[in-house]
Design a protein around this motif. Structure first.
Motif, mmCIF file in Angstrom:
data_model
loop_
_atom_site.group_PDB
_atom_site.id
_atom_site.type_symbol
_atom_site.label_atom_id
_atom_site.label_comp_id
_atom_site.label_asym_id
_atom_site.label_seq_id
_atom_site.Cartn_x
_atom_site.Cartn_y
_atom_site.Cartn_z
ATOM 1 N N LEU A 189 0.835 -1.204 0.000
ATOM 2 C CA LEU A 189 0.000 0.000 0.000
ATOM 3 C C LEU A 189 0.870 1.255 0.000
ATOM 4 O O LEU A 189 0.589 2.220 -0.713
ATOM 5 N N LYS A 190 1.917 1.245 0.810
ATOM 6 C CA LYS A 190 2.809 2.414 0.885
ATOM 7 C C LYS A 190 3.537 2.632 -0.437
ATOM 8 O O LYS A 190 3.626 3.763 -0.917
ATOM 9 N N GLU A 191 4.055 1.550 -1.015
ATOM 10 C CA GLU A 191 4.792 1.662 -2.277
ATOM 11 C C GLU A 191 3.923 2.195 -3.409
ATOM 12 O O GLU A 191 4.388 2.950 -4.255
ATOM 13 N N SER A 192 2.664 1.793 -3.423
ATOM 14 C CA SER A 192 1.775 2.207 -4.514
ATOM 15 C C SER A 192 1.090 3.544 -4.242
ATOM 16 O O SER A 192 0.344 4.035 -5.078
ATOM 17 N N GLY A 193 1.333 4.119 -3.057
ATOM 18 C CA GLY A 193 0.713 5.395 -2.722
ATOM 19 C C GLY A 193 -0.761 5.263 -2.380
ATOM 20 O O GLY A 193 -1.497 6.253 -2.419
ATOM 21 N N GLN A 194 -1.202 4.074 -2.012
ATOM 22 C CA GLN A 194 -2.618 3.836 -1.732
ATOM 23 C C GLN A 194 -2.943 3.741 -0.241
ATOM 24 O O GLN A 194 -4.096 3.503 0.120
ATOM 25 N N GLU A 195 -1.972 3.954 0.605
ATOM 26 C CA GLU A 195 -2.201 3.812 2.044
ATOM 27 C C GLU A 195 -3.266 4.799 2.546
ATOM 28 O O GLU A 195 -4.148 4.425 3.317
ATOM 29 N N LYS A 196 -3.214 6.030 2.074
ATOM 30 C CA LYS A 196 -4.186 7.029 2.524
ATOM 31 C C LYS A 196 -5.592 6.681 2.029
ATOM 32 O O LYS A 196 -6.573 6.855 2.756
ATOM 33 N N VAL A 197 -5.704 6.179 0.806
ATOM 34 C CA VAL A 197 -7.004 5.766 0.272
ATOM 35 C C VAL A 197 -7.582 4.652 1.141
ATOM 36 O O VAL A 197 -8.755 4.663 1.495
ATOM 37 N N PHE A 198 -6.747 3.701 1.506
ATOM 38 C CA PHE A 198 -7.209 2.588 2.324
ATOM 39 C C PHE A 198 -7.676 3.063 3.699
ATOM 40 O O PHE A 198 -8.753 2.689 4.161
ATOM 41 N N THR A 199 -6.864 3.891 4.356
ATOM 42 C CA THR A 199 -7.207 4.308 5.721
ATOM 43 C C THR A 199 -8.322 5.346 5.759
ATOM 44 O O THR A 199 -9.126 5.340 6.687
ATOM 45 N N ALA A 200 -8.390 6.226 4.772
ATOM 46 C CA ALA A 200 -9.375 7.311 4.805
ATOM 47 C C ALA A 200 -10.713 6.945 4.160
ATOM 48 O O ALA A 200 -11.750 7.484 4.548
ATOM 49 N N ILE A 201 -10.696 6.041 3.194
ATOM 50 C CA ILE A 201 -11.925 5.736 2.456
ATOM 51 C C ILE A 201 -12.384 4.295 2.671
ATOM 52 O O ILE A 201 -13.518 4.039 3.078
ATOM 53 N N GLU A 202 -11.506 3.353 2.379
ATOM 54 C CA GLU A 202 -11.927 1.952 2.393
ATOM 55 C C GLU A 202 -12.183 1.417 3.806
ATOM 56 O O GLU A 202 -13.189 0.746 4.034
ATOM 57 N N SER A 203 -11.291 1.685 4.737
ATOM 58 C CA SER A 203 -11.476 1.158 6.094
ATOM 59 C C SER A 203 -12.760 1.652 6.761
ATOM 60 O O SER A 203 -13.474 0.853 7.365
ATOM 61 N N PRO A 204 -13.082 2.945 6.676
ATOM 62 C CA PRO A 204 -14.337 3.386 7.289
ATOM 63 C C PRO A 204 -15.585 2.760 6.649
ATOM 64 O O PRO A 204 -16.625 2.668 7.298
ATOM 65 N N LEU A 205 -15.486 2.312 5.410
ATOM 66 C CA LEU A 205 -16.634 1.701 4.746
ATOM 67 C C LEU A 205 -16.844 0.228 5.108
ATOM 68 O O LEU A 205 -17.907 -0.327 4.842
ATOM 69 N N MET A 206 -15.851 -0.402 5.703
ATOM 70 C CA MET A 206 -15.960 -1.837 5.996
ATOM 71 C C MET A 206 -17.189 -2.195 6.824
ATOM 72 O O MET A 206 -17.891 -3.147 6.486
ATOM 73 N N PRO A 207 -17.493 -1.476 7.916
ATOM 74 C CA PRO A 207 -18.697 -1.844 8.676
ATOM 75 C C PRO A 207 -19.986 -1.687 7.864
ATOM 76 O O PRO A 207 -20.903 -2.497 7.991
ATOM 77 N N VAL A 208 -20.033 -0.681 7.020
ATOM 78 C CA VAL A 208 -21.213 -0.463 6.183
ATOM 79 C C VAL A 208 -21.372 -1.604 5.189
ATOM 80 O O VAL A 208 -22.459 -2.161 5.028
ATOM 81 N N LEU A 209 -20.288 -1.966 4.528
ATOM 82 C CA LEU A 209 -20.343 -3.052 3.553
ATOM 83 C C LEU A 209 -20.659 -4.388 4.221
ATOM 84 O O LEU A 209 -21.419 -5.200 3.671
ATOM 85 N N ALA A 210 -20.128 -4.607 5.413
ATOM 86 C CA ALA A 210 -20.430 -5.842 6.143
ATOM 87 C C ALA A 210 -21.904 -5.897 6.517
ATOM 88 O O ALA A 210 -22.548 -6.949 6.391
ATOM 89 N N ALA A 211 -22.452 -4.770 6.960
ATOM 90 C CA ALA A 211 -23.876 -4.727 7.301
ATOM 91 C C ALA A 211 -24.737 -4.985 6.068
ATOM 92 O O ALA A 211 -25.740 -5.701 6.133
ATOM 93 N N MET A 212 -24.341 -4.389 4.936
ATOM 94 C CA MET A 212 -25.088 -4.623 3.702
ATOM 95 C C MET A 212 -25.035 -6.097 3.317
ATOM 96 O O MET A 212 -26.035 -6.669 2.876
ATOM 97 N N GLU A 213 -23.877 -6.710 3.488
ATOM 98 C CA GLU A 213 -23.729 -8.122 3.149
ATOM 99 C C GLU A 213 -24.595 -8.994 4.066
ATOM 100 O O GLU A 213 -25.241 -9.933 3.612
ATOM 101 N N ASN A 214 -24.614 -8.657 5.350
ATOM 102 C CA ASN A 214 -25.406 -9.436 6.304
ATOM 103 C C ASN A 214 -26.910 -9.262 6.094
ATOM 104 O O ASN A 214 -27.663 -10.218 6.186
#
Length: 66
Positions: free
Chosen positions: A32-57
């Protein structure tokens, strides 16, 4: 299988999953760090995980007409 054996098996599986998560973390964080995607993961994708999990459930309804 008695309750002690079942508990030990469950504990072993839990430890294996935790170990796997640590191994994946060690490999994926540098990528993630090498590709410059660490901020995208921590700022966008990680906060969405609970929402996506709830939608899946719960499931989601699709409007096939739209």
């Amino acid at each position: 299988m008695d309750s002690t054996d079942a508990a030990q098996l469950s504990a072993r599986r839990t430890m294996e999953r935790a170990d796997l998560a640590l191994q994946l973390h060690a490999k994926l964080v540098p990528l993630l760090k090498e590709s410059g995607q660490e901020k995208v993961f921590t700022a966008i994708e990680s906060p969405l995980m609970p929402v996506l999990a709830a939608m899946e459930n719960e499931g989601i309804r699709l409007d096939p007409v739209a």
